[in-house]
Write an enzyme that holds these catalytic residues in place. Structure first.
Site, PDB file in Angstrom:
ATOM      1  N   SER A  53       0.835  -1.193   0.000  1.00  0.00           N
ATOM      2  CA  SER A  53       0.000   0.000   0.000  1.00  0.00           C
ATOM      3  C   SER A  53       0.877   1.254   0.000  1.00  0.00           C
ATOM      4  CB  SER A  53      -0.955  -0.041   1.194  1.00  0.00           C
ATOM      5  OG  SER A  53      -1.961   0.936   1.084  1.00  0.00           O
ATOM      6  N   ASP A  79     -10.685  -3.190  -4.315  1.00  0.00           N
ATOM      7  CA  ASP A  79      -9.726  -2.225  -3.780  1.00  0.00           C
ATOM      8  C   ASP A  79      -9.702  -0.997  -4.687  1.00  0.00           C
ATOM      9  OD1 ASP A  79      -7.555  -0.818  -2.810  1.00  0.00           O
ATOM     10  OD2 ASP A  79      -6.130  -2.469  -3.008  1.00  0.00           O
ATOM     11  N   HIS A 118      -8.229  -4.895  -0.193  1.00  0.00           N
ATOM     12  CA  HIS A 118      -7.008  -4.283   0.322  1.00  0.00           C
ATOM     13  C   HIS A 118      -6.693  -4.899   1.686  1.00  0.00           C
ATOM     14  CE1 HIS A 118      -4.225  -0.904  -0.193  1.00  0.00           C
ATOM     15  NE2 HIS A 118      -4.240  -0.791   1.119  1.00  0.00           N
TER      16      HIS A 118
END
Length: 361
Positions: free
Chosen positions: A207, A302, A332
């Site tokens: 991320s 996501d 995610h």
């Protein structure tokens, strides 16, 4: 089957009046109206849903609805995955459990930062993976992403150095990026002190950490530092466009939504204009050539999926050896959930395969 990633078109049929008399007197029928339908968000796979349900049960609130302090104190997807393991009586993989750790402080760009060194079984010296955790540069820490680092260390038979960094809003952009670069330099220079082999070094990030890993690779290229042999970017932050197909589809997804990303942006940057900085907007960079072989892993459910897929295409176009895979039915934060989500195990295996190939093992 994946949901349609572009906006679907609904066609309305017009009623044709066949009566000659009515045709003489009736108001002409209006042209058909074309409406734009919002694409439906995909449903999570059962194992992923179990984690999301547990996250809700633990009292997690949507990111962006609380203060930074409250959000940091709340339960995380990692907490939910651990709770599911306990509920189902799942024990950690023995090889993963055997990984040893050591916590220490190292010099960052503006003061000390924490790191955790994960060492697998064996005698070494070991290849090295420098790992950066997620959390939008605002929340989470080394502990939150412990499972990811352990899984990589065990699978790749490499030392993983999980490096923390200064968080916003206390430390605005580019503080985290500066610390990430400092951590990489420290690892290269001090690898012998923890039985690591700096000639075999790679980068992994999730991320926000995926963005950091990508930028460290760029900095290593530009500053002529020891080059990483590979990088694995897991659902990286790679663009500034919040109108991509995946943002539209997954605007209300858990645990990461469009609202959450807007909240991160508001806390990380002095102004939203900074999101156009090339360190953030990777998909619009024109200098991606010369980077190490790259694996990009994305989740179907996501908001960041589209920019990860776009980044892979841009890197391929720049001549970088690149592979990308989007895992269906997961959200995610799925990557560190190998013990309870099958797709996470597959994604970890993909990352490990990339690393072991790069290390020549």
């Amino acid at each position: 089957m994946k949901p349609v990633s572009s906006l679907a078109v609904a066609l309305a049929a017009a009623t044709v009046l066949s009566s000659a008399a009515l045709a003489q007197t009736a108001t002409p029928t209006p042209a058909p109206v074309t409406e734009t339908a919002q694409p439906a968000m995909a449903q999570p796979a059962p194992e992923m849903k179990a984690v999301l349900d547990k996250l809700t049960e633990l009292g997690a609130k949507p990111i962006g609805t609380q203060s930074v302090e409250e959000t940091r104190k709340g339960p995380t997807p990692a907490d939910a995955a651990i709770a599911v393991m306990k509920d189902k009586g799942i024990q950690p993989d023995a090889t993963v459990a055997a990984v040893k750790t050591k916590d220490m402080m190292i010099p960052g760009a503006a003061g000390e930062i924490p790191i955790r060194i994960y060492t697998p079984e064996g005698t070494g010296p070991f290849p090295i993976v420098v790992y950066f955790h997620g959390g939008g540069w605002v929340i989470a820490d080394i502990d939150t992403y412990d499972a990811s680092a352990r899984g990589i260390a065990a699978g790749a038979k490499a030392i993983v150095v999980s490096a923390d960094y200064r968080h916003a809003p206390e430390h605005k952009f580019p503080a985290a990026h500066e610390d990430a670069n400092a951590a990489y330099k420290w690892v290269v220079e001090n690898s012998g002190s923890f039985n690591g082999d700096a000639t075999k070094i790679a980068l992994v990030g999730e991320s926000a950490g995926g963005n950091l890993a990508a930028n460290v690779a760029i900095a290593a290229r530009d500053q002529k530092l020891t080059a990483p042999l590979a990088e694995v970017l897991v659902y990286p932050v790679a663009g500034k466009d919040m109108t991509t197909p995946s943002y539209v589809e997954n605007a209300n997804a858990m645990p990461l939504s469009k609202q959450a990303m807007e909240w991160f942006v508001s806390n990380v940057f002095v102004s939203k204009d900074q999101a156009a900085d090339p360190r953030l907007d990777l998909v619009n960079r024109t200098d991606l050539a010369g980077l190490p072989p790259t694996t990009i892993i994305n989740a179907q459910i996501d908001p960041l999926r589209s920019e990860g897929e776009m980044l892979a295409e841009k890197m391929k176009a720049a001549g970088v050896t690149t592979q990308q895979k989007t895992y269906d039915g997961v959200t995610h934060e799925f990557f560190g959930m190998a013990a309870v989500v099958p797709q996470a195990k597959e994604a970890t295996d993909m990352a490990v395969a990339t690393l072991t190939k790069a290390f020549g093992d």
